[in-house]
Design a protein around this motif. Sequence first.
Motif, PDB file in Angstrom:
ATOM      1  N   UNK A 192      16.704   5.482 -13.655  1.00 54.39           N
ATOM      2  CA  UNK A 192      15.513   6.182 -14.128  1.00 54.39           C
ATOM      3  C   UNK A 192      14.373   6.068 -13.121  1.00 54.39           C
ATOM      4  N   UNK A 193      14.268   4.886 -12.550  1.00 54.96           N
ATOM      5  CA  UNK A 193      13.180   4.569 -11.646  1.00 54.96           C
ATOM      6  C   UNK A 193      13.256   5.382 -10.353  1.00 54.96           C
ATOM      7  N   UNK A 194      14.471   5.802  -9.963  1.00 55.83           N
ATOM      8  CA  UNK A 194      14.643   6.499  -8.688  1.00 55.83           C
ATOM      9  C   UNK A 194      14.312   7.993  -8.768  1.00 55.83           C
ATOM     10  N   UNK A 195      13.975   8.485  -9.952  1.00 56.43           N
ATOM     11  CA  UNK A 195      13.592   9.890 -10.048  1.00 56.43           C
ATOM     12  C   UNK A 195      12.324  10.139  -9.233  1.00 56.43           C
ATOM     13  N   UNK A 196      12.265  11.274  -8.499  1.00 57.60           N
ATOM     14  CA  UNK A 196      11.121  11.512  -7.598  1.00 57.60           C
ATOM     15  C   UNK A 196       9.771  11.461  -8.297  1.00 57.60           C
ATOM     16  N   UNK A 197       9.694  12.039  -9.520  1.00 56.68           N
ATOM     17  CA  UNK A 197       8.394  12.046 -10.188  1.00 56.68           C
ATOM     18  C   UNK A 197       7.946  10.637 -10.558  1.00 56.68           C
ATOM     19  N   UNK A 198       8.926   9.763 -10.929  1.00 53.02           N
ATOM     20  CA  UNK A 198       8.584   8.378 -11.241  1.00 53.02           C
ATOM     21  C   UNK A 198       8.143   7.625  -9.989  1.00 53.02           C
ATOM     22  N   UNK A 199       8.871   7.847  -8.894  1.00 54.91           N
ATOM     23  CA  UNK A 199       8.525   7.184  -7.642  1.00 54.91           C
ATOM     24  C   UNK A 199       7.134   7.573  -7.164  1.00 54.91           C
ATOM     25  N   UNK A 200       6.807   8.869  -7.289  1.00 53.23           N
ATOM     26  CA  UNK A 200       5.477   9.329  -6.858  1.00 53.23           C
ATOM     27  C   UNK A 200       4.382   8.701  -7.722  1.00 53.23           C
ATOM     28  N   UNK A 201       4.624   8.639  -9.041  1.00 50.60           N
ATOM     29  CA  UNK A 201       3.621   8.029  -9.934  1.00 50.60           C
ATOM     30  C   UNK A 201       3.367   6.589  -9.546  1.00 50.60           C
ATOM     31  N   UNK A 202       4.454   5.842  -9.285  1.00 51.60           N
ATOM     32  CA  UNK A 202       4.300   4.438  -8.933  1.00 51.60           C
ATOM     33  C   UNK A 202       3.563   4.280  -7.616  1.00 51.60           C
ATOM     34  N   UNK A 203       3.914   5.104  -6.625  1.00 51.67           N
ATOM     35  CA  UNK A 203       3.263   4.994  -5.320  1.00 51.67           C
ATOM     36  C   UNK A 203       1.761   5.279  -5.439  1.00 51.67           C
ATOM     37  N   UNK A 204       1.428   6.302  -6.232  1.00 49.54           N
ATOM     38  CA  UNK A 204       0.017   6.645  -6.404  1.00 49.54           C
ATOM     39  C   UNK A 204      -0.754   5.533  -7.109  1.00 49.54           C
ATOM     40  N   UNK A 205      -0.119   4.921  -8.129  1.00 41.85           N
ATOM     41  CA  UNK A 205      -0.793   3.852  -8.874  1.00 41.85           C
ATOM     42  C   UNK A 205      -1.001   2.627  -8.001  1.00 41.85           C
ATOM     43  N   UNK A 206       0.015   2.264  -7.206  1.00 42.35           N
ATOM     44  CA  UNK A 206      -0.106   1.112  -6.311  1.00 42.35           C
ATOM     45  C   UNK A 206      -1.252   1.324  -5.329  1.00 42.35           C
ATOM     46  N   UNK A 207      -1.363   2.537  -4.786  1.00 38.02           N
ATOM     47  CA  UNK A 207      -2.446   2.820  -3.844  1.00 38.02           C
ATOM     48  C   UNK A 207      -3.791   2.798  -4.545  1.00 38.02           C
ATOM     49  N   UNK A 257      -4.597   0.970  -7.176  1.00 38.43           N
ATOM     50  CA  UNK A 257      -4.963  -0.403  -7.534  1.00 38.43           C
ATOM     51  C   UNK A 257      -5.325  -1.224  -6.296  1.00 38.43           C
ATOM     52  N   UNK A 258      -4.538  -1.068  -5.214  1.00 36.33           N
ATOM     53  CA  UNK A 258      -4.701  -1.945  -4.049  1.00 36.33           C
ATOM     54  C   UNK A 258      -5.509  -1.311  -2.924  1.00 36.33           C
ATOM     55  N   UNK A 259      -5.612   0.036  -2.933  1.00 40.49           N
ATOM     56  CA  UNK A 259      -6.270   0.711  -1.824  1.00 40.49           C
ATOM     57  C   UNK A 259      -5.426   0.727  -0.563  1.00 40.49           C
ATOM     58  N   UNK A 260      -4.133   0.412  -0.702  1.00 47.99           N
ATOM     59  CA  UNK A 260      -3.250   0.305   0.454  1.00 47.99           C
ATOM     60  C   UNK A 260      -1.948   1.048   0.172  1.00 47.99           C
ATOM     61  N   UNK A 261      -1.404   1.704   1.183  1.00 47.44           N
ATOM     62  CA  UNK A 261      -0.133   2.403   1.033  1.00 47.44           C
ATOM     63  C   UNK A 261       1.013   1.458   1.360  1.00 47.44           C
ATOM     64  N   UNK A 262       1.890   1.266   0.398  1.00 46.69           N
ATOM     65  CA  UNK A 262       3.046   0.389   0.586  1.00 46.69           C
ATOM     66  C   UNK A 262       4.321   1.218   0.727  1.00 46.69           C
TER      67      UNK A 262
END
Length: 537
Positions: free
Chosen positions: A478-493, A495-500
């Motif tokens: 479920x986690x590997x779906x593109x829309x889920x991955x994009x949501x997580x990447x956006x949230x991490x950035x 919260x942290x102000x950094x691209x991981x």
Amino acid sequence: MYRALYRKWRPMTFDDVVSQPHITTTLKRQISEGKTAHAYLFTGSRGTGKTTCARIFAKAVNCRNPHDGRPCLECDICKAADNGTLNDIIEIDAASNTGVDDIRELRESTVYTPELARYKVYIIDEVHMLSNQAWGALLKIMEEPPEHVKFILATTEIHKVPLTIISRCQRFDFRRILPEDIKARLLYIAEQEKISLDDEAASAIARISDGAMRDALSILDQCMAVSDNVTVETVSSVSGTADRYALYEILDGIADGQSARVLDDIDKLYAASKDMSRLCDELIFQLRNVMLLETSPDNEKLLGCLPDELKKLQEISEKLTLDKTLTLLDILQTTGDSMSTASSKRTALEMAVIRMCNVASKRETSVSDSAVQELNKRISALEDEIEELKRSGVSAAPTSRPERPASPPPSSRPQTEPPKPQVQITEDMLSPFPQWDEVLERLTEVNPGCAGALSESRGRYYDNILMIEVQSEFFLSLFKKPENAKSLRDVVKEITGKTYSLRARCIKKDPAAAPKEDKVAELMEKARREDIPFDID
């Protein structure tokens, strides 16, 4: 007949309640002004005074001669309440009276007026244990209770109480009692009981009780049964905890990477019947002090240690980096969580300290760091190229590789720098991601489905790589779906102000078990070899 200390020294009036002024002040004012509610909800951890305050309130609201909201303790109502003979104060243990019939019987009894007092007060302890049908029956009487009835609900698990009940109550949250308040109360009681209790022993009891006054008094009661002169050694023997200096020896050995020395220290404590689960908790507590010294060395009030122990903690903190300390804490926390199901708690703790010694003894070199950073930059550049291809509608996975021009003969090749060393990221290089809980909380608002796929997950990082570890292959899919991955990447950035650079893998449910292979190294090597990015996309 002998009475346990926690019963003998139970507060009789609001002024005796420790560390809850935000609650007692409000209740006293309501009683003195005659503006009490028909229902209250007291919530908080065990031993913080919920039931005690409920009894004092029931006594004060019915007292014939209250003083500024306090019970007088002299009238017939107060004396009957203290003796447990006042029928107008009804205490119900919801843990053993969970059924709907019990609550229906309560509801039927509310129609009768009080015998002696002004109000009939129902104190329902551990109210979260009621069944669903019982909640419905209780709700009916709480919606429109008789004028002469008041309810006080007490619980340690507020999340199990229905919102329909909470909305009909005045809620009071009881705080954990401060260690210094517990210590002062213990010293006062010991003096009244003609018992010698030294400061260090009182501090040890306050720390072990974890904010619960009832637990602290129970430990003191046990110590008094052993000796009239209670020392820190007495407390350690009774509670099964290790002497603090033994803890520092263990942590010092871990910081030096000396596993044989640490195992010998644990063996001595085990032979002395020390509880391994409590030893793990004590190590976590002291390692927390080390972490605080590394992050906030000037804020000593956060530390749970005595002044003469501060020097030893500082020596240990100087041997560890913050990343290593966080990793050691993560190992201990995981071990502590798994100990309840472990067949041998001693073995579980020994495995943990061996891993901790290995982490502490690892040396990080600048060559390795620079090589990892270079590889991370390369992977990030490849990810950006594929994202650009996706946006332009071009497939990121061509069916065939373009032919490369023939390499020039060795003699005509230009001289270039030697290739940089290949770097593998191992388990001990990954540290707990400190903002993972905050990321999950925000992700629940942005993409609940993705947040659900990350149930029981944890985040770990190295440099700009964020590794997400989930509990099952189903969650991983479920986690590997593109829309889920994009949501997580956006949230991490966000919260942290950094691209991981995000990675994901499935780990065993048993957190104490070592992984069969290093997935991070394998997949990063694949990315390097095939010139493609490894990502959860």
